[in-house]
Design an enzyme around this catalytic site. Structure first.
Site, PDB file in Angstrom:
ATOM      1  NE  ARG A 168      -3.958  -2.066   0.147  1.00  0.00           N
ATOM      2  CZ  ARG A 168      -3.944  -3.199  -0.537  1.00  0.00           C
ATOM      3  NH1 ARG A 168      -2.921  -3.462  -1.348  1.00  0.00           N
ATOM      4  NH2 ARG A 168      -4.914  -4.069  -0.432  1.00  0.00           N
ATOM      5  CB  SER A 217      -9.471  -2.551   3.462  1.00  0.00           C
ATOM      6  OG  SER A 217      -9.943  -3.747   2.886  1.00  0.00           O
ATOM      7  CD  GLU A 299      -5.869  -0.721   2.535  1.00  0.00           C
ATOM      8  OE1 GLU A 299      -6.480  -0.937   1.474  1.00  0.00           O
ATOM      9  OE2 GLU A 299      -5.436  -1.633   3.268  1.00  0.00           O
TER      10      GLU A 299
END
Length: 306
Positions: A168, A217, A299
């Site tokens: 990420r 998420s 995230e």
């Protein structure tokens, strides 16, 4: 904001609310929202813009909490001039505003396998910046290069290796705007690729609250257990299991709620403010730390003034 800004060919809107441009439908206004007409318009605007004025490139708002006080400076949102998709040989070139799902479908129709993009919400620019991935495959696995406009308006082509992708994460400099990405893709039968994408969609819909207002998420999987495409790709520990073990499945704070269906999804269950969503997320982080010792990292991107 009182500064005089350059006059673009695209649209430049002062004090533009951003809530309707995010999936969570929360957040205050941008001082300015700039939607460039094309690449040349974007480059000229940034070249003429006072370097002291901050810029924030924004995609379709699928992984974003804009705080209630809004965003200082100029928010840049790419549109029609940046959504072309071309398939040639074993490569797919996509504008940064092209939706991930659209790129996956167009590639499949051309017999090219980028099926991992089908269930990723958002657009290509955001997918590159955060090395988006699904089911063990990531942007870093397929990206060849990107074209981007720097904060000073200069145009750059960046090889995938120079973005130093991680879980990420990419090393794309702050304020740079991705305008196009080129992917390599393996050949495949269009019908088989389409069937695989349908299976992925069914799998996602069975496990995630796709009908609710969320930003995907909320937290990254804990370090050392996250899928990165490297040796730590173990999938042994997920953020949602820690949240569930902390007793926070379905937990609510004002209009914000952790999903009953998938507890790593933060929802606007009705009338939530950005402050409530962020406060619930921080409560989850604290409880997980207390119950498991693990430190969850956001995230979802949070930006702007409280």
């Amino acid at each position: 904001m009182t500064q005089t800004l350059p006059t673009p060919r695209g649209s430049l809107t002062p004090n533009r609310t951003l809530a309707d441009l995010t999936w969570l439908r929360v957040g205050g206004p941008a001082d300015w929202l700039f939607q460039p007409a094309d690449e040349a318009d974007l480059a000229a605007f940034l070249a003429a813009l006072d370097p002291a004025i901050p810029v924030f490139p924004m995609g379709v708002g699928s992984n974003l909490i804009v705080r209630d006080g809004g965003i200082r400076g100029v928010v840049i949102r790419l549109g029609r001039g940046f959504n072309a998709i071309a398939c040639e040989g074993g490569t797919v070139t996509a504008g940064a505003a092209a939706l991930d799902a659209h790129v996956a479908r167009r590639a499949a129709e051309a017999g090219l396998d980028l099926t991992f993009l089908r269930t990723i919400p958002g657009s290509i620019g955001g997918a590159v910046r955060m090395n988006a991935g699904c089911y063990g495959t990531y942007v870093a696995d397929h990206l060849v290069s990107v074209r981007a406009v720097a904060r000073d308006g200069s145009l750059h082509e960046i090889a995938a290796a120079d973005l130093r992708f991680g879980y990420r994460h990419s090393d794309l400099p702050e304020g740079w705007v991705v305008i196009e990405a080129r992917f390599r893709a393996e050949p495949g039968d269009p019908a088989e690729l389409a069937a695989r994408m349908e299976e992925q969609l069914a799998r996602r819909d069975a496990s995630q609250p796709t009908k609710d207002r969320s930003a995907g998420s909320t937290f990254r999987n804990p370090a050392g257990y996250s899928s990165t495409g490297r040796a730590d790709d173990s999938h042994e520990l997920k953020a949602w299991t820690l949240i569930d073990a902390a007793g926070l499945r379905g937990h609510r704070l004002g209009g914000a709620q952790m999903s009953e269906k998938h507890p790593n999804f933060l929802l606007n269950a009705g009338g939530a403010t950005a402050a409530e969503l962020e406060a619930l997320g921080e409560l989850v982080r604290r409880k997980v730390r207390e119950t498991s010792g693990h430190e969850l990292k956001w995230e979802v991107i949070r930006v702007g003034r409280p």
